[in-house]
Motif scaffolding. Structure first.
Motif, PDB file in Angstrom:
ATOM      1  N   VAL A 472     -38.422  -4.660  16.555  1.00  0.00           N
ATOM      2  CA  VAL A 472     -39.735  -5.083  16.065  1.00  0.00           C
ATOM      3  C   VAL A 472     -39.580  -5.914  14.797  1.00  0.00           C
ATOM      4  O   VAL A 472     -40.227  -6.960  14.642  1.00  0.00           O
ATOM      5  N   GLU A 473     -38.731  -5.467  13.887  1.00  0.00           N
ATOM      6  CA  GLU A 473     -38.518  -6.230  12.655  1.00  0.00           C
ATOM      7  C   GLU A 473     -37.972  -7.622  12.972  1.00  0.00           C
ATOM      8  O   GLU A 473     -38.395  -8.622  12.387  1.00  0.00           O
ATOM      9  N   GLN A 474     -37.032  -7.706  13.901  1.00  0.00           N
ATOM     10  CA  GLN A 474     -36.469  -9.002  14.273  1.00  0.00           C
ATOM     11  C   GLN A 474     -37.544  -9.907  14.858  1.00  0.00           C
ATOM     12  O   GLN A 474     -37.618 -11.100  14.536  1.00  0.00           O
ATOM     13  N   LEU A 475     -38.384  -9.344  15.718  1.00  0.00           N
ATOM     14  CA  LEU A 475     -39.469 -10.115  16.337  1.00  0.00           C
ATOM     15  C   LEU A 475     -40.411 -10.664  15.266  1.00  0.00           C
ATOM     16  O   LEU A 475     -40.779 -11.848  15.293  1.00  0.00           O
ATOM     17  N   LEU A 476     -40.802  -9.835  14.312  1.00  0.00           N
ATOM     18  CA  LEU A 476     -41.710 -10.259  13.252  1.00  0.00           C
ATOM     19  C   LEU A 476     -41.065 -11.339  12.379  1.00  0.00           C
ATOM     20  O   LEU A 476     -41.689 -12.345  12.046  1.00  0.00           O
TER      21      LEU A 476
END
Length: 632
Positions: A472-476
């Motif tokens: 999720v952090e990578q996506l954001l």
């Protein structure tokens, strides 16, 4: 306005205020029992978008039904409630309800669930299970994962400590997570201390939008545990794989990477401490990242301190577009290591390879570079045991002979010349289907209150419950980075999360007399089709446009930018039949007339030949992308 009409409007407004006040006063109850869909009314996001269009657009055309379909499904009461939470930075406490009601893409925060089968098992058509400690200390046996998590929006699996300490145990991952959107797998300490046996990853995660794979301490201290990666993450878009301390302290553990990352787009792999201190490691990278677009691989301390290992890189990154590989302290202080680079790094457009402290301090090593690419830097490289043969020179006839071919890692039909848009012309339609998950815009009242910048990343992560170093952090971070990228010279750009914001940006660039278009459907995708009637937008004159492309984010987010000096066309798409031609689609195409500022590595020049500024480049507007122009 008569008194009855005034009274009716006053009543509606009073009821709406009552609903808002009463809603907030009772929301201490479980939200699942309170949030309910209300019927369409003047206060919905769709109604608001229509009013906004009618107010800000000067022509009499109605708001596009295509754009309107992306409006938030939240009721007026839900919008008011979640807007208040957003203003209070409290959305994370109601994230599940918010994602469900607003039609967002929120990744689950999976908790480990142990699957402790003790006998051989075939996991066919399973979805999102956790296999931590599975197969630990197993003696023999076979486990197969086939068609696992295929076609799901978010595929996740944890194989932590899988097959750890086993003897002669074999694992097969075949057709794993095909056609998924985001696929995350954790193989921490997989096969560590295993003796014998084998693991095979075949057709693993093909056509995934964002693969995120972690092989930390995989096969560490293993003895003869063979691993095969065949057709691994092929045809994927973006994503990363991390092989940290993979095979560390292992003994005679062969690893075979065949067709790894083939035709992928910007996939990165990190091999840190791979094979470190291993004995008799045998790694083969064959057709690795071939035909890929700008693959990035980092080999850090790979094989350091190893003994008697063999590494072979054959047709590595062959015909890829650009690419960057870094080999830092590769094979340093190793003993009797053999490494061969055959047809290595022959990217169609020049990539960059850096070998720093390669084999430094090694004893009796043999390193051979035979037919390898240009633009390679060797720093603090070992002076003995190294041979170079067939180093490709920049601008060689072999490189030039490929220019103009449509088989250089670029899908046929993805780019074409303006002259091809002629009635009766047969051409290849590329894959135009949208890979992104279905999402909706947010009401402006909510999206305007959400943090949206790299500088406020901690707040963004809290809003969407994203853990550190998570998918999720990578996506954001990826979306924010693209939105914050500096515009190109002469370009205007903006990321928008509401219909109103998109209208505002289009109007700021083109004026208030605008219209939005897209390709009607996906029929004809990946087929040979015939071009039917062609219509030039704005009379076929050179014009300016605004293009909007989706970014992967929890809510529907578009990256919109101005596109000067273009011609835009609408064309009927006909299916080729024996006796008749049937219209199956209405496509929108845009032709960029000035390509002088484009990178010479752009995929369009790979497909069509020539160089920046020499030709115009056309492409279709893909599913769910949008093109804005002034109205005819």
């Amino acid at each position: 306005m008569d008194r009855a009409r005034v009274k009716l409007n006053t009543t509606i407004f009073s009821v709406f205020l009552f609903l808002l006040v009463s809603h907030f006063s009772v929301y201490s109850l479980p939200e699942a029992n309170v949030i309910k869909k209300s019927k369409e009314n003047p206060f919905t996001a769709k109604a608001s978008a229509i009013r906004y269009w009618n107010t800000h657009i000067s022509n009499t055309l109605p708001l596009s039904s295509f754009l309107l379909s992306k409006a938030s499904p939240l009721s007026s009461v839900e919008s008011a409630f979640f807007s208040k939470l957003a203003a209070q930075n409290a959305l994370s406490s109601h994230l599940a309800a918010f994602c469900s009601a607003a039609d967002l893409f929120c990744l689950p925060d999976s908790k480990p669930v142990l699957e402790n089968h003790r006998s051989d098992a075939n996991f066919a058509f399973y979805t999102n299970k956790q296999f931590a400690n599975y197969g630990g200390a197993r003696l023999g046996g076979v486990d197969q994962f086939k068609n696992y998590s295929d076609g799901v929006n978010f595929a996740t699996g944890s194989f932590a400590r899988y097959s750890r300490g086993s003897t002669g145990h074999r694992e097969g991952f075949q057709s794993y997570a095909d056609d998924g959107n985001v696929a995350s797998s954790n193989f921490t300490s997989y096969g560590s201390s295993a003796a014998g046996g084998a693991g095979e990853f075949k057709n693993y995660m093909p056509r995934v939008n964002v693969p995120d794979l972690r092989f930390a301490s995989y096969d560490a201290e293993a003895n003869g545990h063979k691993l095969t990666f065949s057709s691994y993450v092929d045809d994927t878009n973006s994503g990363s794989q991390a092989f940290t301390s993979y095979g560390k302290n292992g003994n005679a553990a062969p690893v075979d990477f065949t067709s790894y990352g083939d035709t992928s787009n910007v996939v990165g792999s990190t091999f840190a401490g791979y094979g470190e201190l291993a004995n008799a490691a045998n790694d083969s990278f064959k057709a690795y990242a071939s035909n890929a677009n700008n693959p990035t691989n980092n080999f850090k301390n790979y094989g350091g301190g190893g003994n008697g290992g063999t590494d072979v890189f054959t047709s590595y990154r062959d015909s890829a577009n650009a690419g960057v590989d870094t080999f830092q302290s590769y094979g340093r202080d190793a003993s009797s290591e053999k490494t061969n680079f055959l047809n290595y790094g022959k990217s169609f457009n020049v990539g960059t390879d850096t070998f720093k402290e390669y084999a430094k301090g090694a004893i009796e090593n043999s390193v051979g570079f035979k037919i390898y690419g240009v633009n390679t830097t060797f720093k603090d490289y070992a002076k003995k045991g190294v041979t170079f043969a067939g180093y490709t020179k920049a601008g060689s006839s072999e490189d030039d002979s490929k220019r103009g071919s449509a088989k250089n890692g670029v899908e046929e039909g993805k780019f074409f010349r303006e002259s091809m848009l002629q009635q009766g012309r047969v051409m290849r339609m590329p894959k135009i289907e949208d890979w992104m998950p279905k999402r909706s815009f947010l009401p402006r009242a909510i999206v305007s209150k959400l943090p949206f910048s790299s500088s406020s990343m901690d707040e963004v992560k809290r809003t969407f419950n994203a853990k550190d170093n998570s998918t999720v952090e990578q996506l954001l971070a990826n979306a924010l980075g693209e939105c914050e990228r500096a515009p190109s010279p002469g370009e205007s750009k903006r990321c928008v999360g509401s219909i109103e914001d998109m209208i505002d940006f289009a109007v700021s660039v083109l004026g208030s007399n605008v219209v939005v278009r897209t390709t009607e459907n996906v029929k004809g995708s990946k087929e040979d089709v015939m071009i039917g009637e062609v219509k030039g937008v704005n009379g076929g004159r050179v014009t300016k446009a605004v293009s909007c492309h989706q970014s992967l984010y929890p809510y529907l987010l578009y990256y919109c930018h101005s596109v000067p000096k273009v011609r835009v066309y609408e064309a009927d798409i006909l299916r080729l039949e024996t006796n008749t031609k049937i219209k199956i689609n209405r496509g929108t195409a845009i032709c960029h007339l000035d390509t002088s500022t484009w990178s010479p590595r752009h995929a369009a020049f790979l497909a069509l030949g020539f160089a920046p500024g020499q030709i115009e480049v056309c492409h279709w507007i893909f599913q769910n992308d949008m093109n804005w122009t002034t109205a005819d």
